[in-house]
Design an enzyme around this catalytic site. Structure first.
Site, short mmCIF file in Angstrom:
data_model
loop_
_atom_site.label_atom_id
_atom_site.label_comp_id
_atom_site.label_asym_id
_atom_site.label_seq_id
_atom_site.Cartn_x
_atom_site.Cartn_y
_atom_site.Cartn_z
N HIS A 191 0.83 -1.21 0.00
CA HIS A 191 0.00 0.00 0.00
C HIS A 191 0.87 1.26 0.00
O HIS A 191 0.95 1.98 0.99
CB HIS A 191 -0.96 0.00 1.19
CG HIS A 191 -2.09 -0.97 1.00
ND1 HIS A 191 -2.18 -2.16 1.68
CD2 HIS A 191 -3.17 -0.93 0.18
CE1 HIS A 191 -3.26 -2.81 1.31
NE2 HIS A 191 -3.89 -2.09 0.39
N ASP A 341 -8.72 -1.42 -8.46
CA ASP A 341 -8.07 -1.67 -7.18
C ASP A 341 -7.64 -3.14 -7.02
O ASP A 341 -6.67 -3.42 -6.33
CB ASP A 341 -9.03 -1.27 -6.05
CG ASP A 341 -8.33 -1.13 -4.72
OD1 ASP A 341 -7.10 -0.92 -4.71
OD2 ASP A 341 -9.01 -1.24 -3.68
#
Ligand code: ZN
Length: 469
Positions: A191, A341
């Site tokens: 991330h 995503d």
């Protein structure tokens, strides 16, 4: 990839649940869970006076491990930990400052910054093919000296004429994008800002789809790109259950519901306001943009996967999507962002494998932290028990495949969709082979365990050359 998705998935699984069991998704979609999510949506969107609350930048740059200590240790640990946190914070500020010095200062109206000419040329060449599905974001990040997100966003804003359309101030735009990129944690294996850039590039490919492109307004494109770029900003590298069980203030602030997604959204709004990027627009327009960004970013919460899938399938079955309607376009933007995503398994094997290893490394780091502090190790986070192939096999089967089957139908299907599904199926097969090759005890249970792996080590195969121009 929607590994925040994996994270959130992990959050609702009981420890002994097999990630590949049908219960993987049924738990996510329990009525109780959905109800609490809806209730929280209504509660948390605005403050008491209907004013959108934003979070101060850097409100939690690090996980505060003080809450993990026992009361007996508390006194002595408190001052020591506070010193350590303070040191880390100042180190982080130093890193931020040095990264800022190496290339985020506005340089030319173009997209590239203080780079070696060779690198600059190669990066510019890559940008000319930014709509290709085999775009290598890792290489692009190296060529741009770690500024892939800012560089990509500036380029796409130029491509779509958004700077001119919204009369954006270039200095403010650079300031905003620089803040977003800097507020990703580069120490997170997954991330980080490269994931954000990857999702943004995928989002751009989806916005270009013929089924969608002709209906999109400049506002749709602006919101879609900003939401993709900022959808995981300031991600701490641990999941929601970790924040809850360690008593993190964000979990309390958002009442244990879509904690990370709400933080990403509120932080984005904070940065929009701090940079003044939209300050020249009428207040009602900028407020509407902030709300729509929230709706897009919150859609990436994987615990809401079934809610979105059911609505999407209903629309496809009834053939009633009318992209002239702003609300329908917004829904498709939400789906497109969700796809972007979690699209890692739809890339060719080499890119896909790198993302898989990164996300699992982040999971394992959380597991190590939990082990260290005598906390129950979260599902998917135990390196000894949860192998990368097993995690990927479950993730593809229960999260990625159902979503992309819907997207495949929506695009009727496009060349890009066919390419993505080709990669997805080959990568899934490959992880399946690796999974059962690693655990001999399971070999008998797997019908294809004895088959050879796909040739050439590539999930892309013959479709590599078919990427969208
Ligand atoms: Zn993400």
């Amino acid at each position: 990839m929607g590994t925040e998705n994996d994270h959130n998935t992990a959050s609702v699984l009981k420890p002994n649940i097999d990630i590949c069991s049908p219960s993987f998704l049924s738990i996510l979609s329990s009525p109780r869970l959905r109800l609490s999510l809806c209730a929280a949506d209504c509660r948390l969107n605005t403050g008491h006076a209907g004013v959108l609350l934003v979070e101060r930048r850097g409100s939690y740059p690090l996980i505060d491990l003080r809450s993990l200590k026992t009361n007996a240790q508390q006194g002595e640990v408190e001052s020591g930990t506070r010193r350590k946190v303070k040191r880390l914070l100042s180190f982080q500020r130093y890193c931020h400052a040095s990264r800022l010095l190496r290339g985020l200062v506005p340089h030319t109206p173009g997209s590239l910054h203080l780079l070696d000419d060779d690198y600059l040329g190669q990066a510019a060449h890559m940008l000319s093919k930014v709509g290709m599905w085999n775009f290598d974001i890792f290489l692009f990040d190296r060529l741009t000296n770690g500024n892939s997100l800012v560089t990509l966003m500036c380029h796409l804003f130029n491509v779509y004429g958004l700077i001119h359309h919204f009369q954006l101030d270039m200095v403010k735009l650079h300031r905003f994008l620089g803040m977003v990129q800097e507020d990703y944690h580069s120490q997170n294996p997954y991330h980080n800002a490269v994931h954000a850039a990857d999702v943004t590039q995928a989002m751009y490919c989806y916005l270009k789809e013929a089924k969608l492109a002709e209906h999109l307004s400049p506002l749709d494109m602006f919101l879609g790109l900003i939401a993709a770029a900022a959808h995981d900003v300031d991600h701490p590298g641990v999941n929601q259950p970790f924040l809850i069980k360690t008593g993190h203030h964000l979990a309390a602030l958002y009442q244990n519901t879509s904690v990370l997604e709400r933080h990403h959204w509120k932080s984005t709004v904070g940065m929009l306001r701090e940079s003044g990027l939209l300050s020249h627009l009428p207040a009602d327009m900028s407020q509407d943009m902030e709300q729509q960004l929230g709706s897009l970013i919150l859609a990436t919460d994987i615990s809401r996967q079934n809610e979105f899938l059911l609505t999407f399938r209903d629309h496809l079955d009834n053939r009633d999507l009318d992209l002239q309607l702003p609300s329908h376009r917004h829904f498709i933007l939400q789906i497109a962002l969700k796809c972007a995503d979690v699209c890692n398994p739809c890339r060719d094997w080499e890119l896909s494998r790198q993302w898989s290893e990164r996300v699992c490394e982040e999971f394992y780091q959380q597991g190590d932290l939990e082990r260290k502090f005598d906390l129950e190790i979260s599902p998917l986070c135990n390196q000894q028990a949860d192998s990368i192939p097993a995690i990927q096999d479950g993730f593809i089967s229960y999260i990625v495949e159902p979503l992309f089957e819907g997207w495949h139908r929506f695009t009727e299907p496009s060349l890009l969709s066919r390419t993505m599904m080709g990669h997805l199926h080959k990568n899934k097969t490959r992880w399946g082979h690796l999974r059962y090759a690693q655990s001999p005890a399971d070999t008998q249970k797997h019908p294809h365990a004895e088959e050879p792996e796909p040739e050439g080590g590539s999930g892309g195969g013959e479709e590599d050359g078919e990427d969208i121009p």
